[in-house]
Design a protein around this motif. Structure first.
Motif, PDB file in Angstrom:
ATOM      1  N   PRO A 241     -28.220  10.277 -25.904  1.00 33.62           N
ATOM      2  CA  PRO A 241     -29.569  10.720 -26.425  1.00 33.62           C
ATOM      3  C   PRO A 241     -29.171  11.086 -27.862  1.00 33.62           C
ATOM      4  CG  PRO A 241     -29.600  11.549 -24.244  1.00 33.62           C
ATOM      5  CD  PRO A 241     -28.170  10.795 -24.742  1.00 33.62           C
ATOM      6  N   TYR A 242     -29.896  11.049 -29.006  1.00 34.17           N
ATOM      7  CA  TYR A 242     -29.780  11.555 -30.313  1.00 34.17           C
ATOM      8  C   TYR A 242     -31.290  11.503 -31.010  1.00 34.17           C
ATOM      9  CZ  TYR A 242     -29.933   6.841 -32.290  1.00 34.17           C
ATOM     10  OH  TYR A 242     -30.129   5.625 -32.489  1.00 34.17           O
ATOM     11  N   ALA A 243     -31.529  12.400 -32.058  1.00 33.63           N
ATOM     12  CA  ALA A 243     -32.615  12.349 -32.549  1.00 33.63           C
ATOM     13  C   ALA A 243     -32.606  11.998 -34.062  1.00 33.63           C
ATOM     14  CB  ALA A 243     -33.185  13.898 -32.122  1.00 33.63           C
ATOM     15  N   TRP A 244     -33.912  11.866 -34.555  1.00 31.61           N
ATOM     16  CA  TRP A 244     -34.244  11.562 -36.061  1.00 31.61           C
ATOM     17  C   TRP A 244     -34.162  12.835 -36.739  1.00 31.61           C
ATOM     18  CZ3 TRP A 244     -32.547   7.075 -36.258  1.00 31.61           C
ATOM     19  CH2 TRP A 244     -32.822   6.114 -35.473  1.00 31.61           C
ATOM     20  N   PRO A 245     -33.994  12.793 -38.024  1.00 38.59           N
ATOM     21  CA  PRO A 245     -34.083  14.011 -39.022  1.00 38.59           C
ATOM     22  C   PRO A 245     -35.554  14.922 -38.354  1.00 38.59           C
ATOM     23  CG  PRO A 245     -33.500  12.249 -40.364  1.00 38.59           C
ATOM     24  CD  PRO A 245     -33.748  11.638 -38.955  1.00 38.59           C
ATOM     25  N   GLY A 246     -35.555  16.113 -38.210  1.00 40.38           N
ATOM     26  CA  GLY A 246     -36.623  16.870 -37.819  1.00 40.38           C
ATOM     27  C   GLY A 246     -36.721  16.957 -36.356  1.00 40.38           C
ATOM     28  N   GLY A 247     -35.971  16.199 -35.386  1.00 39.16           N
ATOM     29  CA  GLY A 247     -35.850  16.343 -34.152  1.00 39.16           C
ATOM     30  C   GLY A 247     -36.786  15.434 -33.336  1.00 39.16           C
ATOM     31  N   ALA A 248     -37.439  14.527 -34.149  1.00 39.42           N
ATOM     32  CA  ALA A 248     -38.436  13.558 -33.618  1.00 39.42           C
ATOM     33  C   ALA A 248     -37.654  12.264 -32.792  1.00 39.42           C
ATOM     34  CB  ALA A 248     -39.239  12.756 -34.881  1.00 39.42           C
ATOM     35  N   LEU A 249     -38.054  11.781 -31.858  1.00 29.64           N
ATOM     36  CA  LEU A 249     -37.567  10.517 -31.054  1.00 29.64           C
ATOM     37  C   LEU A 249     -38.002   9.273 -31.470  1.00 29.64           C
ATOM     38  CD1 LEU A 249     -37.259  12.120 -27.613  1.00 29.64           C
ATOM     39  CD2 LEU A 249     -35.273  11.850 -29.190  1.00 29.64           C
ATOM     40  N   LEU A 250     -39.146   9.341 -32.183  1.00 24.04           N
ATOM     41  CA  LEU A 250     -39.680   7.858 -32.628  1.00 24.04           C
ATOM     42  C   LEU A 250     -39.707   7.907 -34.150  1.00 24.04           C
ATOM     43  CD1 LEU A 250     -40.944   5.422 -32.274  1.00 24.04           C
ATOM     44  CD2 LEU A 250     -43.282   6.361 -32.134  1.00 24.04           C
ATOM     45  N   ALA A 251     -39.034   7.179 -34.749  1.00 26.77           N
ATOM     46  CA  ALA A 251     -38.961   6.785 -36.139  1.00 26.77           C
ATOM     47  C   ALA A 251     -39.918   5.629 -36.494  1.00 26.77           C
ATOM     48  CB  ALA A 251     -37.446   6.442 -36.637  1.00 26.77           C
ATOM     49  N   VAL A 252     -41.015   5.595 -37.657  1.00 27.73           N
ATOM     50  CA  VAL A 252     -41.665   4.652 -38.164  1.00 27.73           C
ATOM     51  C   VAL A 252     -41.512   4.155 -39.504  1.00 27.73           C
ATOM     52  CG1 VAL A 252     -44.011   3.889 -38.109  1.00 27.73           C
ATOM     53  CG2 VAL A 252     -43.363   5.289 -36.350  1.00 27.73           C
ATOM     54  N   TYR A 253     -41.169   3.114 -39.789  1.00 19.62           N
ATOM     55  CA  TYR A 253     -41.196   2.424 -41.024  1.00 19.62           C
ATOM     56  C   TYR A 253     -42.179   1.331 -41.407  1.00 19.62           C
ATOM     57  CZ  TYR A 253     -38.396  -1.571 -40.015  1.00 19.62           C
ATOM     58  OH  TYR A 253     -37.851  -2.809 -39.729  1.00 19.62           O
ATOM     59  N   LEU A 254     -42.571   1.130 -42.561  1.00 16.18           N
ATOM     60  CA  LEU A 254     -43.418   0.165 -43.036  1.00 16.18           C
ATOM     61  C   LEU A 254     -42.848  -0.833 -43.857  1.00 16.18           C
ATOM     62  CD1 LEU A 254     -46.519   2.014 -44.276  1.00 16.18           C
ATOM     63  CD2 LEU A 254     -46.221   1.062 -41.825  1.00 16.18           C
ATOM     64  N   GLY A 255     -42.402  -2.230 -43.240  1.00 13.32           N
ATOM     65  CA  GLY A 255     -41.776  -3.264 -44.007  1.00 13.32           C
ATOM     66  C   GLY A 255     -42.975  -4.140 -44.832  1.00 13.32           C
ATOM     67  N   VAL A 256     -42.763  -3.712 -46.066  1.00 10.67           N
ATOM     68  CA  VAL A 256     -43.871  -4.558 -47.096  1.00 10.67           C
ATOM     69  C   VAL A 256     -43.035  -5.838 -47.716  1.00 10.67           C
ATOM     70  CG1 VAL A 256     -45.134  -4.312 -49.005  1.00 10.67           C
ATOM     71  CG2 VAL A 256     -45.146  -2.368 -47.676  1.00 10.67           C
ATOM     72  N   ASN A 257     -43.453  -6.738 -47.229  1.00 15.97           N
ATOM     73  CA  ASN A 257     -42.711  -8.145 -47.720  1.00 15.97           C
ATOM     74  C   ASN A 257     -43.474  -8.646 -48.870  1.00 15.97           C
ATOM     75  OD1 ASN A 257     -40.901  -9.679 -45.205  1.00 15.97           O
ATOM     76  ND2 ASN A 257     -42.614  -8.108 -44.629  1.00 15.97           N
ATOM     77  N   LEU A 258     -42.742  -8.286 -50.020  1.00 18.07           N
ATOM     78  CA  LEU A 258     -43.225  -9.087 -51.502  1.00 18.07           C
ATOM     79  C   LEU A 258     -42.422 -10.195 -51.839  1.00 18.07           C
ATOM     80  CD1 LEU A 258     -43.375  -5.780 -53.806  1.00 18.07           C
ATOM     81  CD2 LEU A 258     -45.274  -6.885 -52.168  1.00 18.07           C
ATOM     82  N   GLU A 259     -43.168 -11.276 -51.524  1.00 16.94           N
ATOM     83  CA  GLU A 259     -42.671 -12.752 -51.816  1.00 16.94           C
ATOM     84  C   GLU A 259     -43.378 -13.515 -52.863  1.00 16.94           C
ATOM     85  OE1 GLU A 259     -41.687 -12.649 -46.949  1.00 16.94           O
ATOM     86  OE2 GLU A 259     -43.424 -13.808 -47.751  1.00 16.94           O
TER      87      GLU A 259
END
Length: 301
Positions: A18-36
């Motif tokens: 186990p490890y955690a993301w910054p701030g102690g959260a266990l779920l990290a969410v990112y938005l991948g915006v494809n500019l094509e």
């Protein structure tokens, strides 16, 4: 024995460290915006309707709507919800729509490499030609952004057998091409390690809306179902990464934006419990963890 890639070993989900993301959260969410950007009258391109003889004006114009209109509406939505983004950038956008890239730069979004244009596929090139493609796209980002990109997503997620090696040799820290896990893992290359960053092939508007013909409401519901299920799953103590892949010529249509706003507003309301971030920040965090924590780190250097 079946042929294998030799890039990573199997790592079961159960039993991981186990490890955690910054701030102690266990779920990290990112938005991948494809500019094509796409070539007119030739090359590859997603289709709203089956294309006719070139020039295929219908599908070319539908795709170009994303850069002219849809991406700007998406920017407004990100601003209103204070959400960061990882921009997966065709370097041709610096010539075609420089104002659009500048708007993402101004808000501090991560700029990641996404080839020169999605009108081409790097997997059919010779190794020298592929290395040139990566070098040209990388140099354009470095020249305009003042630093080289950390991450790469191949156009059409197309790879040759040498792509991970070429990316590592070009200085990349992570690739989004290998969507084999819910958390990052280390791959081996002839130039050292390369992080495999989870990139969604399900929560992605191209396969959902273009391929499966899901409606806008169904896609928004998919985002939320994925988010809430992942959040519940983190009760096992293991960290996850949730990516949301967006293409402005698809999601930037007004009838879809209304449903996307509903989904992203719900995710933003949970920001105290999750880490809403960029893929580059995830890579930086993973890179600082000690050996033996992240799959592959015990044997990939």
């Amino acid at each position: 024995m079946l042929p294998t890639h030799g890039r990573y070993e199997y790592a079961a989900w159960r039993g991981r460290t186990p490890y955690a993301w910054p701030g102690g959260a266990l779920l990290a969410v990112y938005l991948g915006v494809n500019l094509e950007h796409f070539a007119f009258g030739e090359g590859l391109g997603a289709e709203l309707a089956p294309g006719g003889p070139q020039p295929d004006v219908l599908n070319y114009a539908w795709r170009d709507y994303g850069n002219r209109v849809g991406a700007w509406r998406l920017l407004d939505l990100l601003e209103s919800l204070d959400l960061p983004a990882t921009v997966l950038l065709n370097s041709a956008l610096y010539e075609h729509a420089p104002e659009l890239v500048a708007a993402h730069r101004a808000r501090g979004d991560e700029i990641a490499g996404h080839g020169r244009t999605n009108a081409e596929r790097q997997s059919v090139l010779t190794e020298a030609e592929e290395a040139k493609l990566i070098a040209e796209a990388t140099a354009a980002i470095r020249r305009h952004e003042g630093k080289a990109p950390c991450g790469w997503l191949s156009p059409w997620i197309a790879e040759s057998r040498a792509t991970p090696d070429l990316l590592a040799e070009a200085g990349y820290g992570y690739t989004m091409n290998w969507c084999a896990d819910d958390a990052p893992f280390w791959m081996t290359t002839r130039a050292g390690r390369l992080l495999a960053m989870p990139y969604p092939q399900e929560v992605n508007d191209i396969p959902a809306i273009v391929a499966r013909k899901d409606g806008a409401a169904a896609f928004a519901d998919m985002i939320l179902d994925d988010f809430h299920e992942r959040l519940a799953q983190t009760a096992d103590g293991l960290p996850q990464v949730m990516g949301i892949a967006l293409h402005p010529y698809i999601i930037g249509q007004p009838h879809r934006m209304r449903h996307l706003r509903r989904a992203l507003a719900e995710i933003a309301s949970h920001r105290a419990a999750v880490c809403i971030t960029t893929a580059g920040a995830i890579c930086e965090h993973i890179s600082a963890l000690p050996p033996g924590v992240v799959p592959g780190s015990e044997w990939v250097r």
